[in-house]
Design a protein around this motif. Structure first.
Motif, PDB file in Angstrom:
ATOM      1  N   PHE C  27       0.834  -1.207   0.000  1.00  0.00           N
ATOM      2  CA  PHE C  27       0.000   0.000   0.000  1.00  0.00           C
ATOM      3  C   PHE C  27       0.868   1.257   0.000  1.00  0.00           C
ATOM      4  O   PHE C  27       0.482   2.276  -0.574  1.00  0.00           O
ATOM      5  N   GLU C  28       2.047   1.190   0.613  1.00  0.00           N
ATOM      6  CA  GLU C  28       2.995   2.317   0.502  1.00  0.00           C
ATOM      7  C   GLU C  28       3.422   2.488  -0.956  1.00  0.00           C
ATOM      8  O   GLU C  28       3.513   3.611  -1.466  1.00  0.00           O
ATOM      9  N   PHE C  30       1.718   1.529  -3.573  1.00  0.00           N
ATOM     10  CA  PHE C  30       0.583   1.989  -4.378  1.00  0.00           C
ATOM     11  C   PHE C  30       0.345   3.484  -4.160  1.00  0.00           C
ATOM     12  O   PHE C  30       0.065   4.220  -5.115  1.00  0.00           O
ATOM     13  N   ASP C  31       0.447   3.931  -2.918  1.00  0.00           N
ATOM     14  CA  ASP C  31       0.237   5.361  -2.654  1.00  0.00           C
ATOM     15  C   ASP C  31       1.251   6.203  -3.428  1.00  0.00           C
ATOM     16  O   ASP C  31       0.897   7.224  -4.038  1.00  0.00           O
ATOM     17  N   ALA C  32       2.500   5.757  -3.412  1.00  0.00           N
ATOM     18  CA  ALA C  32       3.534   6.494  -4.155  1.00  0.00           C
ATOM     19  C   ALA C  32       3.312   6.390  -5.663  1.00  0.00           C
ATOM     20  O   ALA C  32       3.671   7.304  -6.421  1.00  0.00           O
ATOM     21  N   GLU C  39       2.402  13.031 -11.133  1.00  0.00           N
ATOM     22  CA  GLU C  39       3.639  13.734 -11.460  1.00  0.00           C
ATOM     23  C   GLU C  39       3.966  13.568 -12.944  1.00  0.00           C
ATOM     24  O   GLU C  39       4.390  14.516 -13.610  1.00  0.00           O
ATOM     25  N   THR C  45       5.767  17.612  -8.932  1.00  0.00           N
ATOM     26  CA  THR C  45       5.612  16.650  -7.839  1.00  0.00           C
ATOM     27  C   THR C  45       4.371  16.989  -7.011  1.00  0.00           C
ATOM     28  O   THR C  45       3.815  18.078  -7.102  1.00  0.00           O
ATOM     29  N   LYS C  46       3.976  16.048  -6.170  1.00  0.00           N
ATOM     30  CA  LYS C  46       2.849  16.291  -5.256  1.00  0.00           C
ATOM     31  C   LYS C  46       3.144  17.501  -4.375  1.00  0.00           C
ATOM     32  O   LYS C  46       2.252  18.297  -4.088  1.00  0.00           O
ATOM     33  N   PHE C  47       4.396  17.643  -3.949  1.00  0.00           N
ATOM     34  CA  PHE C  47       4.778  18.813  -3.147  1.00  0.00           C
ATOM     35  C   PHE C  47       4.456  20.094  -3.900  1.00  0.00           C
ATOM     36  O   PHE C  47       3.897  21.046  -3.334  1.00  0.00           O
ATOM     37  N   PHE C  50       0.659  20.993  -4.145  1.00  0.00           N
ATOM     38  CA  PHE C  50       0.133  21.747  -2.993  1.00  0.00           C
ATOM     39  C   PHE C  50       0.400  23.239  -3.140  1.00  0.00           C
ATOM     40  O   PHE C  50      -0.395  24.062  -2.694  1.00  0.00           O
ATOM     41  N   LEU C  60      -8.157   8.844   0.745  1.00  0.00           N
ATOM     42  CA  LEU C  60      -8.657   7.573   0.250  1.00  0.00           C
ATOM     43  C   LEU C  60     -10.009   7.280   0.893  1.00  0.00           C
ATOM     44  O   LEU C  60     -10.158   7.353   2.106  1.00  0.00           O
ATOM     45  N   VAL C  61     -10.973   6.936   0.060  1.00  0.00           N
ATOM     46  CA  VAL C  61     -12.305   6.573   0.553  1.00  0.00           C
ATOM     47  C   VAL C  61     -12.361   5.068   0.799  1.00  0.00           C
ATOM     48  O   VAL C  61     -12.819   4.605   1.831  1.00  0.00           O
ATOM     49  N   GLU C 108      -8.407   1.881  -5.888  1.00  0.00           N
ATOM     50  CA  GLU C 108      -8.579   2.941  -4.889  1.00  0.00           C
ATOM     51  C   GLU C 108      -9.651   3.907  -5.381  1.00  0.00           C
ATOM     52  O   GLU C 108      -9.718   4.182  -6.570  1.00  0.00           O
ATOM     53  N   ARG C 110     -10.433   7.854  -4.481  1.00  0.00           N
ATOM     54  CA  ARG C 110      -9.921   9.010  -3.754  1.00  0.00           C
ATOM     55  C   ARG C 110     -10.740  10.250  -4.105  1.00  0.00           C
ATOM     56  O   ARG C 110     -11.332  10.319  -5.180  1.00  0.00           O
TER      57      ARG C 110
END
Lengths: 136, 136, 136, 136
Positions: C27-28, C30-32, C39, C45-47, C50, C60-61, C108, C110
């Motif tokens: 799951f780590e 998959f999240d990345a 990206e 990037t995700k950073f 934001f 995540l729902v 997922e 989201r």
């Protein structure tokens, strides 16, 4: 009250293919043990510390650890954590044991931080209200 | 005894830059909660299960989870875990709550395994001795 | 451009005493992989998302995963990630493979979120600028 | 060939509520970087080392680390890893940098182990075949 002891279960998922704890997990345990020491002394969680104290975290400056005996899933280890305060920093020692034998030792130096006017973290004297609670 | 409830502290290091738990940590909590259910029923840890039972693990076939409300560091959540046994597999349900509200739900299907003559994992009926303990 | 493929090395520390990956690590990954897909499409990037987009995260729902074959430390797995956009949510599929065989699959749901006037996260339509990049 | 450099992406899930990397993740990165150094020198993964060498792991005796500048999700850090061999142990240094600045430094002492007749791990001279590969 300058020390705190807690018990931590080593889980299957903390262990590696050698069947023993993967050592980065010890640092997770130590980080939580530092928080537990402050919670024990102050009577509030780290979450509440952010809300109620001049406090924006205690970044780690350096740490070192020795690993003496492995631990395994199913082990309930004890972690004894002590602190010595400097002015804007503090030193933590953790002793992790199983059945009376030391398995790992760790020391940390951390800095007490607050946010400056520009929003950046800066070191700051540990608040007297915090020190007073530790003097008990 | 087909269910077990335990309390888990959500730690700083379990949380992400949004300040809430990083959801893969929930799966670590759920995996440990499955082990805790068996430990509660059998009176031995998963480590001891490997030593004393026809057992080489319970690999996960599939899992699904719903996330209803976030949790944060300092939260002491409860995890209620229940099991339904099939012949060589079993279904687990976890309900993770905080202050009476459900925050996450998870289900798992796992297979009871033993090692065959060639050393490979194969599915195997859940031992009667295990089932008897759960019937209590 | 609605899909992205990346290669991930499974590390020693991702694996458990059975010698195979401890599934919460998937799951780590998959999240990345979800972040990597965005990206790849957006070029930031995700950073940076934001900083530059109407965006405060994609909680995540629900998620579900099937585990077909184990992977081990030293394996270089591929993760193919695809997305389908709804109005304020999106569905992600991950297929994790090794040497042409599927080892794990995950889906997922989201939600795209922004902060409301009171600082709380609320769902929000996926910005047209984001959708346009994915249409490529 | 006594050093190796690799690039590692810091992920969202590696970071804590302060928005920076949670330091135990650095030790995961360092552990994988030690394995990467050997893989680079020997041309085989750690998994293959277990299969083909007199080798049952390199348990950590002690480690220490300094944290100079934080890193964040989206950062692609470099890790330069070097080794000095003793007879049955070796010393590792990691320097983790971002855009030319050192962010963290770590040293490790590890022991080369094999299994004795009773199945227990014991220290053992680093095999000459390994040393020869590092002399390159």
């Amino acid at each position: 009250m300058l020390s705190n002891t807690r018990t931590v279960r080593i889980e299957w998922g903390d262990c590696d293919p050698a069947g023993i704890i993967f050592y980065p997990r010890y640092f997770e345990i130590f980080d939580a043990s530092t928080a537990a020491l402050f919670e024990h002394a102050l009577g509030i969680t780290k979450f509440q510390m952010f809300k109620t104290l001049e406090f924006t975290g205690w970044p780690l400056v350096h740490t070192k650890a020795r690993f003496l005996k492995p631990t395994r899933f199913g082990d309930d280890v004890t972690v004894e954590t002590t602190v010595k305060f400097g002015r804007t920093s503090f030193d933590i020692e953790h002793r992790l044991g199983l059945k009376g034998e030391i398995c790992a030792e760790c020391s940390e130096k951390r800095v007490w931080t607050v946010r400056d006017a520009g929003g950046r973290l800066k070191s700051h004297p540990v608040p007297e209200a915090v020190l007073a609670k530790f003097r008990g």
